[in-house]
Write a protein that holds these residues in place. Structure first.
Motif, PDB file in Angstrom:
ATOM      1  N   MET A 193       0.822  -1.208   0.000  1.00  0.00           N
ATOM      2  CA  MET A 193       0.000   0.000   0.000  1.00  0.00           C
ATOM      3  C   MET A 193       0.861   1.265   0.000  1.00  0.00           C
ATOM      4  SD  MET A 193      -2.787   1.472  -0.268  1.00  0.00           S
ATOM      5  CE  MET A 193      -3.551  -0.114  -0.529  1.00  0.00           C
ATOM      6  N   PHE A 194       1.993   1.208   0.706  1.00  0.00           N
ATOM      7  CA  PHE A 194       2.885   2.370   0.698  1.00  0.00           C
ATOM      8  C   PHE A 194       3.368   2.659  -0.717  1.00  0.00           C
ATOM      9  CE2 PHE A 194       7.174   4.145   0.779  1.00  0.00           C
ATOM     10  CZ  PHE A 194       6.974   5.299   1.531  1.00  0.00           C
ATOM     11  N   ASN A 195       3.707   1.608  -1.466  1.00  0.00           N
ATOM     12  CA  ASN A 195       4.175   1.803  -2.843  1.00  0.00           C
ATOM     13  C   ASN A 195       3.075   2.382  -3.728  1.00  0.00           C
ATOM     14  OD1 ASN A 195       6.739   0.812  -2.305  1.00  0.00           O
ATOM     15  ND2 ASN A 195       6.165  -1.306  -2.765  1.00  0.00           N
ATOM     16  N   LEU A 196       1.837   1.927  -3.530  1.00  0.00           N
ATOM     17  CA  LEU A 196       0.726   2.461  -4.309  1.00  0.00           C
ATOM     18  C   LEU A 196       0.463   3.918  -3.964  1.00  0.00           C
ATOM     19  CD1 LEU A 196      -1.960  -0.392  -4.446  1.00  0.00           C
ATOM     20  CD2 LEU A 196      -0.682   0.604  -6.350  1.00  0.00           C
ATOM     21  N   LEU A 197       0.537   4.254  -2.673  1.00  0.00           N
ATOM     22  CA  LEU A 197       0.338   5.637  -2.273  1.00  0.00           C
ATOM     23  C   LEU A 197       1.458   6.521  -2.820  1.00  0.00           C
ATOM     24  CD1 LEU A 197      -1.271   7.732  -0.699  1.00  0.00           C
ATOM     25  CD2 LEU A 197       0.033   7.110   1.352  1.00  0.00           C
ATOM     26  N   PHE A 198       2.669   6.003  -2.827  1.00  0.00           N
ATOM     27  CA  PHE A 198       3.800   6.735  -3.395  1.00  0.00           C
ATOM     28  C   PHE A 198       3.581   6.972  -4.889  1.00  0.00           C
ATOM     29  CE2 PHE A 198       8.193   6.912  -5.132  1.00  0.00           C
ATOM     30  CZ  PHE A 198       8.646   7.996  -4.408  1.00  0.00           C
ATOM     31  N   LYS A 199       3.034   5.958  -5.572  1.00  0.00           N
ATOM     32  CA  LYS A 199       2.704   6.103  -6.990  1.00  0.00           C
ATOM     33  C   LYS A 199       1.652   7.174  -7.201  1.00  0.00           C
ATOM     34  CE  LYS A 199      -0.474   4.280  -8.988  1.00  0.00           C
ATOM     35  NZ  LYS A 199      -1.818   4.767  -9.488  1.00  0.00           N
ATOM     36  N   GLU A 200       0.649   7.201  -6.305  1.00  0.00           N
ATOM     37  CA  GLU A 200      -0.410   8.205  -6.410  1.00  0.00           C
ATOM     38  C   GLU A 200       0.151   9.621  -6.292  1.00  0.00           C
ATOM     39  OE1 GLU A 200      -3.646   7.892  -7.042  1.00  0.00           O
ATOM     40  OE2 GLU A 200      -3.511   5.721  -7.237  1.00  0.00           O
ATOM     41  N   ILE A 201       1.044   9.809  -5.335  1.00  0.00           N
ATOM     42  CA  ILE A 201       1.604  11.145  -5.100  1.00  0.00           C
ATOM     43  C   ILE A 201       2.540  11.558  -6.225  1.00  0.00           C
ATOM     44  CG2 ILE A 201       3.064  12.505  -3.551  1.00  0.00           C
ATOM     45  CD1 ILE A 201       2.019  10.744  -1.252  1.00  0.00           C
ATOM     46  N   ARG A 202       3.369  10.645  -6.691  1.00  0.00           N
ATOM     47  CA  ARG A 202       4.378  10.980  -7.695  1.00  0.00           C
ATOM     48  C   ARG A 202       3.837  11.010  -9.125  1.00  0.00           C
ATOM     49  NH1 ARG A 202       9.779  10.668  -6.464  1.00  0.00           N
ATOM     50  NH2 ARG A 202       9.946  11.564  -8.549  1.00  0.00           N
ATOM     51  N   LEU A 203       2.877  10.129  -9.434  1.00  0.00           N
ATOM     52  CA  LEU A 203       2.430   9.995 -10.822  1.00  0.00           C
ATOM     53  C   LEU A 203       0.983  10.432 -11.053  1.00  0.00           C
ATOM     54  CD1 LEU A 203       3.959   6.511 -11.755  1.00  0.00           C
ATOM     55  CD2 LEU A 203       4.876   8.777 -12.267  1.00  0.00           C
ATOM     56  N   ALA A 204       0.088  10.077 -10.149  1.00  0.00           N
ATOM     57  CA  ALA A 204      -1.338  10.274 -10.402  1.00  0.00           C
ATOM     58  C   ALA A 204      -1.858  11.635  -9.955  1.00  0.00           C
ATOM     59  CB  ALA A 204      -2.145   9.169  -9.727  1.00  0.00           C
ATOM     60  N   ALA A 205      -1.274  12.196  -8.906  1.00  0.00           N
ATOM     61  CA  ALA A 205      -1.782  13.457  -8.362  1.00  0.00           C
ATOM     62  C   ALA A 205      -1.437  14.628  -9.279  1.00  0.00           C
ATOM     63  CB  ALA A 205      -1.211  13.697  -6.972  1.00  0.00           C
ATOM     64  N   HIS A 206      -2.437  15.437  -9.572  1.00  0.00           N
ATOM     65  CA  HIS A 206      -2.216  16.637 -10.378  1.00  0.00           C
ATOM     66  C   HIS A 206      -1.564  17.716  -9.519  1.00  0.00           C
ATOM     67  CE1 HIS A 206      -3.196  20.222 -12.808  1.00  0.00           C
ATOM     68  NE2 HIS A 206      -3.251  19.388 -13.834  1.00  0.00           N
ATOM     69  N   PRO A 207      -0.699  18.565 -10.097  1.00  0.00           N
ATOM     70  CA  PRO A 207      -0.065  19.636  -9.299  1.00  0.00           C
ATOM     71  C   PRO A 207      -1.066  20.532  -8.582  1.00  0.00           C
ATOM     72  CG  PRO A 207       1.048  19.411 -11.402  1.00  0.00           C
ATOM     73  CD  PRO A 207      -0.133  18.494 -11.462  1.00  0.00           C
ATOM     74  N   TRP A 257      -6.693   6.837   0.287  1.00  0.00           N
ATOM     75  CA  TRP A 257      -5.608   7.328   1.126  1.00  0.00           C
ATOM     76  C   TRP A 257      -5.063   8.659   0.599  1.00  0.00           C
ATOM     77  CZ3 TRP A 257      -4.601   6.681   5.871  1.00  0.00           C
ATOM     78  CH2 TRP A 257      -4.791   5.458   6.509  1.00  0.00           C
ATOM     79  N   LEU A 258      -5.018   8.812  -0.720  1.00  0.00           N
ATOM     80  CA  LEU A 258      -4.571  10.079  -1.301  1.00  0.00           C
ATOM     81  C   LEU A 258      -5.502  11.218  -0.901  1.00  0.00           C
ATOM     82  CD1 LEU A 258      -2.628  11.601  -3.243  1.00  0.00           C
ATOM     83  CD2 LEU A 258      -4.280  11.103  -5.072  1.00  0.00           C
ATOM     84  N   VAL A 259      -6.813  10.951  -0.941  1.00  0.00           N
ATOM     85  CA  VAL A 259      -7.803  11.957  -0.552  1.00  0.00           C
ATOM     86  C   VAL A 259      -7.649  12.326   0.913  1.00  0.00           C
ATOM     87  CG1 VAL A 259     -10.267  12.357  -0.207  1.00  0.00           C
ATOM     88  CG2 VAL A 259      -9.466  11.325  -2.334  1.00  0.00           C
ATOM     89  N   VAL A 260      -7.571  11.328   1.778  1.00  0.00           N
ATOM     90  CA  VAL A 260      -7.432  11.581   3.221  1.00  0.00           C
ATOM     91  C   VAL A 260      -6.134  12.323   3.519  1.00  0.00           C
ATOM     92  CG1 VAL A 260      -7.103  10.463   5.459  1.00  0.00           C
ATOM     93  CG2 VAL A 260      -8.878   9.635   3.903  1.00  0.00           C
ATOM     94  N   LEU A 261      -5.049  11.935   2.857  1.00  0.00           N
ATOM     95  CA  LEU A 261      -3.766  12.594   3.074  1.00  0.00           C
ATOM     96  C   LEU A 261      -3.838  14.063   2.672  1.00  0.00           C
ATOM     97  CD1 LEU A 261      -0.761  12.327   3.835  1.00  0.00           C
ATOM     98  CD2 LEU A 261      -0.299  11.704   1.452  1.00  0.00           C
ATOM     99  N   ALA A 262      -4.465  14.350   1.549  1.00  0.00           N
ATOM    100  CA  ALA A 262      -4.601  15.743   1.094  1.00  0.00           C
ATOM    101  C   ALA A 262      -5.434  16.552   2.085  1.00  0.00           C
ATOM    102  CB  ALA A 262      -5.234  15.780  -0.295  1.00  0.00           C
ATOM    103  N   GLN A 263      -6.521  15.980   2.570  1.00  0.00           N
ATOM    104  CA  GLN A 263      -7.397  16.697   3.503  1.00  0.00           C
ATOM    105  C   GLN A 263      -6.714  16.953   4.844  1.00  0.00           C
ATOM    106  OE1 GLN A 263     -10.638  13.923   3.356  1.00  0.00           O
ATOM    107  NE2 GLN A 263     -11.713  15.017   1.736  1.00  0.00           N
TER     108      GLN A 263
END
Length: 213
Positions: A1-15, A77-83
């Protein structure tokens, strides 16, 4: 899950997600409707999900050796982390506001304990509506955002207005007595956020299992 979250932050998340997350600093702006900060959070998340749709991020993640529910979990997790990051960023600025701008907020609610309780409530609403709606198709981010935005805007507007009534002035207070009275709002907001986010995840997994990519 950490690797997937890292992928979300580095690749999937828009600036824009990172930009709108930093909007927590707006509590330092005088005469501003601070509830807008939480709407900006939803806007940043929506843009990020829309960006993921255009780059086929969901499809790419599904091709990885992970379960479909892990794809949903990483997005949640990306949503919760951003909030939570937005909330944490706003805290020091809210403190400095009490030192630099002690005259209160003439527009609406002050950045106090009740304000953060409202923030958790708005986050909870957004997660509960946006995430399950999006994962019904894993494509229609705009529809999910509009459905989440409407109740968020209504509640935010009501809170910004109600503090102007004498009976609810304590919601706008920053002295120790008023802050103590506001604590139940914060506690309820946090509990609702936790429950709504967990429920949003479960509903999203259920919906996404039916999606044929």
């Amino acid at each position: 899950m950490f690797n997937l979250l890292f992928k979300e932050i580095r690749l999937a998340a828009h600036p824009n997600l990172f930009i709108f997350t930093c909007m927590g600093a707006l509590v330092l702006v005088p005469a501003y409707p601070y509830g807008m900060i939480f709407l900006f959070s939803g806007l940043g998340i929506y843009i990020s999900f829309m960006y993921g749709r255009e780059t086929n991020d969901i499809y790419y993640t599904a091709l990885l050796p992970v379960r479909k529910q892990d794809t949903v979990r990483s997005k949640c997790w990306l949503v919760v982390l951003a909030q939570m990051t937005q909330m944490l960023i706003s805290l020091p600025f809210a403190y400095f506001r009490t030192l630099l701008l002690s005259n209160g907020n003439p527009v609406g609610i002050e950045a106090n304990v009740a304000f953060y309780g409202m923030g958790f409530l708005l986050y909870a609403l957004f997660n509960l509506i946006f995430l399950p709606t999006f994962f019904k198709t894993a494509y229609k981010a705009g529809k999910a955002f509009i459905l989440a935005l409407i109740p968020m805007t209504i509640i935010m507007t009501l809170v910004e207005i109600v503090v102007h009534f004498p009976a609810f002035e304590w919601l706008d207070g920053t002295n120790s007595t008023d802050l103590f009275r506001q604590l139940p709002i914060l506690v309820v907001g946090i509990l609702l956020y936790v429950v709504a986010s967990l429920l949003a995840y479960r509903l999203s997994v259920k919906n996404f299992q039916q999606v044929d990519l």
